[in-house]
Design a protein around this motif. Structure first.
Motif, PDB file in Angstrom:
ATOM      1  N   PRO A  12     -54.725 -64.598  -3.078  1.00 51.26           N
ATOM      2  CA  PRO A  12     -55.678 -65.461  -3.799  1.00 51.26           C
ATOM      3  C   PRO A  12     -56.477 -64.657  -4.831  1.00 51.26           C
ATOM      4  CG  PRO A  12     -55.844 -65.763  -1.415  1.00 51.26           C
ATOM      5  CD  PRO A  12     -55.009 -64.545  -1.634  1.00 51.26           C
ATOM      6  N   MET A  13     -57.061 -65.359  -5.783  1.00 49.21           N
ATOM      7  CA  MET A  13     -57.933 -64.715  -6.768  1.00 49.21           C
ATOM      8  C   MET A  13     -59.162 -64.152  -6.061  1.00 49.21           C
ATOM      9  SD  MET A  13     -56.845 -65.165 -10.069  1.00 49.21           S
ATOM     10  CE  MET A  13     -58.259 -65.435 -11.138  1.00 49.21           C
ATOM     11  N   SER A  14     -59.582 -62.965  -6.471  1.00 41.98           N
ATOM     12  CA  SER A  14     -60.760 -62.343  -5.872  1.00 41.98           C
ATOM     13  C   SER A  14     -62.031 -62.832  -6.578  1.00 41.98           C
ATOM     14  CB  SER A  14     -60.668 -60.821  -5.983  1.00 41.98           C
ATOM     15  OG  SER A  14     -60.764 -60.420  -7.340  1.00 41.98           O
ATOM     16  N   GLU A  15     -63.176 -62.616  -5.926  1.00 41.71           N
ATOM     17  CA  GLU A  15     -64.453 -63.011  -6.522  1.00 41.71           C
ATOM     18  C   GLU A  15     -64.694 -62.269  -7.836  1.00 41.71           C
ATOM     19  OE1 GLU A  15     -67.615 -62.508  -3.778  1.00 41.71           O
ATOM     20  OE2 GLU A  15     -66.805 -63.907  -2.292  1.00 41.71           O
ATOM     21  N   LEU A  20     -65.096 -62.377 -13.815  1.00 37.41           N
ATOM     22  CA  LEU A  20     -64.680 -61.867 -15.121  1.00 37.41           C
ATOM     23  C   LEU A  20     -64.028 -62.951 -15.985  1.00 37.41           C
ATOM     24  CD1 LEU A  20     -63.141 -58.411 -14.072  1.00 37.41           C
ATOM     25  CD2 LEU A  20     -65.305 -58.804 -15.276  1.00 37.41           C
ATOM     26  N   GLY A  21     -63.852 -64.145 -15.449  1.00 38.40           N
ATOM     27  CA  GLY A  21     -63.252 -65.225 -16.212  1.00 38.40           C
ATOM     28  C   GLY A  21     -61.734 -65.187 -16.247  1.00 38.40           C
ATOM     29  N   CYS A  22     -61.125 -64.477 -15.319  1.00 38.99           N
ATOM     30  CA  CYS A  22     -59.658 -64.408 -15.273  1.00 38.99           C
ATOM     31  C   CYS A  22     -59.092 -65.729 -14.754  1.00 38.99           C
ATOM     32  CB  CYS A  22     -59.208 -63.260 -14.374  1.00 38.99           C
ATOM     33  SG  CYS A  22     -59.828 -61.636 -14.875  1.00 38.99           S
ATOM     34  N   VAL A  23     -57.875 -66.010 -15.135  1.00 39.60           N
ATOM     35  CA  VAL A  23     -57.198 -67.222 -14.673  1.00 39.60           C
ATOM     36  C   VAL A  23     -55.879 -66.830 -14.013  1.00 39.60           C
ATOM     37  CG1 VAL A  23     -58.227 -68.676 -16.445  1.00 39.60           C
ATOM     38  CG2 VAL A  23     -56.056 -67.528 -16.910  1.00 39.60           C
ATOM     39  N   PRO A  24     -55.373 -67.643 -13.087  1.00 44.12           N
ATOM     40  CA  PRO A  24     -54.093 -67.320 -12.435  1.00 44.12           C
ATOM     41  C   PRO A  24     -52.914 -67.504 -13.380  1.00 44.12           C
ATOM     42  CG  PRO A  24     -54.942 -69.432 -11.661  1.00 44.12           C
ATOM     43  CD  PRO A  24     -56.015 -68.827 -12.500  1.00 44.12           C
ATOM     44  N   VAL A  25     -51.994 -66.537 -13.364  1.00 48.08           N
ATOM     45  CA  VAL A  25     -50.808 -66.605 -14.226  1.00 48.08           C
ATOM     46  C   VAL A  25     -49.523 -66.498 -13.413  1.00 48.08           C
ATOM     47  CG1 VAL A  25     -52.001 -65.704 -16.259  1.00 48.08           C
ATOM     48  CG2 VAL A  25     -50.882 -64.119 -14.668  1.00 48.08           C
ATOM     49  N   VAL A  26     -49.641 -66.405 -12.081  1.00 46.13           N
ATOM     50  CA  VAL A  26     -48.470 -66.272 -11.202  1.00 46.13           C
ATOM     51  C   VAL A  26     -48.410 -67.474 -10.278  1.00 46.13           C
ATOM     52  CG1 VAL A  26     -47.271 -64.841  -9.495  1.00 46.13           C
ATOM     53  CG2 VAL A  26     -48.688 -63.768 -11.259  1.00 46.13           C
ATOM     54  N   SER A  27     -47.242 -68.062 -10.145  1.00 47.64           N
ATOM     55  CA  SER A  27     -47.080 -69.194  -9.237  1.00 47.64           C
ATOM     56  C   SER A  27     -45.723 -69.109  -8.550  1.00 47.64           C
ATOM     57  CB  SER A  27     -47.205 -70.523  -9.983  1.00 47.64           C
ATOM     58  OG  SER A  27     -46.195 -70.636 -10.968  1.00 47.64           O
ATOM     59  N   THR A 314     -46.670 -57.047  -2.931  1.00 52.00           N
ATOM     60  CA  THR A 314     -47.867 -57.882  -3.057  1.00 52.00           C
ATOM     61  C   THR A 314     -48.374 -57.827  -4.497  1.00 52.00           C
ATOM     62  OG1 THR A 314     -49.270 -56.034  -2.358  1.00 52.00           O
ATOM     63  CG2 THR A 314     -48.518 -57.558  -0.650  1.00 52.00           C
ATOM     64  N   VAL A 315     -48.775 -58.975  -5.021  1.00 54.40           N
ATOM     65  CA  VAL A 315     -49.229 -59.037  -6.411  1.00 54.40           C
ATOM     66  C   VAL A 315     -50.501 -59.871  -6.517  1.00 54.40           C
ATOM     67  CG1 VAL A 315     -46.913 -58.770  -7.387  1.00 54.40           C
ATOM     68  CG2 VAL A 315     -47.794 -61.067  -6.915  1.00 54.40           C
ATOM     69  N   SER A 316     -51.275 -59.586  -7.556  1.00 54.43           N
ATOM     70  CA  SER A 316     -52.452 -60.386  -7.888  1.00 54.43           C
ATOM     71  C   SER A 316     -52.036 -61.477  -8.869  1.00 54.43           C
ATOM     72  CB  SER A 316     -53.527 -59.499  -8.524  1.00 54.43           C
ATOM     73  OG  SER A 316     -54.503 -60.291  -9.182  1.00 54.43           O
ATOM     74  N   PRO A 317     -52.581 -62.685  -8.745  1.00 57.15           N
ATOM     75  CA  PRO A 317     -52.238 -63.747  -9.695  1.00 57.15           C
ATOM     76  C   PRO A 317     -53.050 -63.689 -10.980  1.00 57.15           C
ATOM     77  CG  PRO A 317     -53.733 -64.604  -8.046  1.00 57.15           C
ATOM     78  CD  PRO A 317     -53.478 -63.160  -7.680  1.00 57.15           C
ATOM     79  N   SER A 318     -53.999 -62.757 -11.072  1.00 54.02           N
ATOM     80  CA  SER A 318     -54.960 -62.725 -12.171  1.00 54.02           C
ATOM     81  C   SER A 318     -54.329 -62.345 -13.504  1.00 54.02           C
ATOM     82  CB  SER A 318     -56.078 -61.739 -11.835  1.00 54.02           C
ATOM     83  OG  SER A 318     -56.917 -61.539 -12.944  1.00 54.02           O
TER      84      SER A 318
END
Length: 380
Positions: A12-15, A20-27, A314-318
């Motif tokens: 999940p996206m971290s706090e 920082l205004g990041c958006v998810p780009v991985v699905s 493991t990957v970040s969606p940010s």
């Protein structure tokens, strides 16, 4: 002959990323496919539209809401069968720093990860396939090490105090046996008789592992850890790698550590690429640089030899981690190409004992069935 299995988990996206205004780009589009959107291409409208969304295929893909139970169910299917059949096996967690590797492998109290869950099941796997009184003679041993700044330390050394100065004096050497392959000279193996004693050693060693605070992670692992369970000749390795990271995100005090981590991960990438090329082009020989780092040398058999290996990437969606995420996914795709040929590692004396026990079992069934016909059906 089997291919290295690759599973990808999106956390999940971290706090901090949300602040920082990041958006998810991985699905996760399906059970086997991930899609990654390049926002720079999408916003500018420049370049080939096909580059805006890139898709990667793996053996398993888990979205950000996937539970520890789901991850375990997918991995256990491979690792459990390997242990039952007495093959070597390995679970290896790979990804950038703060992407969820340690959470996937160790978990938290009340929600354990892959390592403690597999440790709880090891004795069950062995009992399912034990013949006669074999379970009483099975020897299960445990070792736990970390690779920190290219030096190996025993996390279960009873003489090793839980402080940095004492541990700094105890680096171990990696050697190579002509038949058994690479091993750590002086690494202590501890005999265990139950899941409780196994988990106790796991927790004891994990508390001694080096962690530190970085800009991205308050509890960042600063070393690669390898937890090994040797169960009746079948070796299970549970590897939690330290994450790759940018120098700007670790702070001045951690730059040296980060450099060693990145260097060993680059060496791992080179080994994976060489092995993938060997697997896809069997007619050509290519040198595999196992000895470029302690990590790759120690994991030589695990990566391309006598082991059924599952890599959990493991990957970040940010959107802020787009480059690191794509690099991890490319790494996973290369790893998928590797072909291993696991065999049962067994001492000749133990093999003779096992065969005699199997023969006794067949003879008992013959006596119970009462006839040559029954024996013929049971004979291999």
């Amino acid at each position: 002959m089997t291919r290295l299995k690759v599973a990808v988990r999106v956390r999940p996206m971290s706090e901090r990323e949300l602040e920082l205004g990041c958006v998810p780009v991985v699905s996760a589009e399906s059970e086997n496919t991930l899609a990654v959107t390049n926002l720079k291409v999408a916003e500018s409208g420049a370049g080939d539209s096909r580059e805006r969304v890139r898709r990667f295929a793996y053996d398993c893909c888990f979205h950000e809401l996937a539970t520890q139970d789901e991850i375990f169910d997918a991995v256990e299917n491979i690792i459990g069968n390997s242990i039952k059949q007495r093959y070597n096996s390995c679970v290896l967690a790979y990804g950038q720093s703060s992407s969820g590797k340690t959470h996937t492998m160790m978990g938290v109290p009340g929600n354990p990860g892959l390592t403690p869950r597999l440790c709880e099941k090891v004795f069950d796997y062995l009992r399912e396939t034990a013949v006669g009184e074999e379970m009483n003679d099975l020897k299960v041993t445990v070792s736990f090490l970390e690779i920190y700044n290219e030096k190996v330390r025993d996390l279960l050394d009873g003489e090793c105090a839980d402080n940095y100065i004492a541990r700094k004096r105890l680096p171990l050497k990696v050697r190579e046996h002509p038949k058994k392959g690479p091993y750590v000279q002086g690494l202590r193996e501890h005999y265990v008789t139950s899941p409780e004693s196994l988990l106790d050693l796991l927790q004891k060693g994990d508390r001694r592992r080096r962690i530190a605070s970085t800009l991205n992670n308050r509890r960042s692992s600063r070393s690669h850890s390898v937890f090994t369970v040797d169960c009746a000749g079948a070796r299970l390795r549970l590897v939690d790698l330290a994450g790759s990271e940018r120098a700007a995100t670790v702070g001045k005090d951690r730059v040296k550590e980060g450099a060693h981590i990145n260097r060993s991960l680059v060496a791992l990438g080179n080994v994976i690429s060489a092995l993938a090329e060997l697997s896809s082009r069997c007619s050509k020989r290519r040198f595999v640089p196992y000895r470029d780092s302690v990590l790759t040398w120690l994991l030589k058999d695990t990566l391309a030899g006598n082991s059924n290996t599952v890599m959990v990437a493991t990957v970040s969606p940010s959107s802020n981690c787009y480059s690191e995420t794509v690099n991890t996914l490319r790494f996973g795709q290369r790893a998928k190409l590797i072909i291993a040929r696991p065999v049962i590692d067994e001492d000749p004396k133990e093999r003779t004992i096992r065969e005699l026990r199997e023969e006794i079992r067949r003879l008992r069934l013959l006596l119970e069935g009462g006839g040559v016909q029954s024996y013929s059906a049971l004979s291999p």
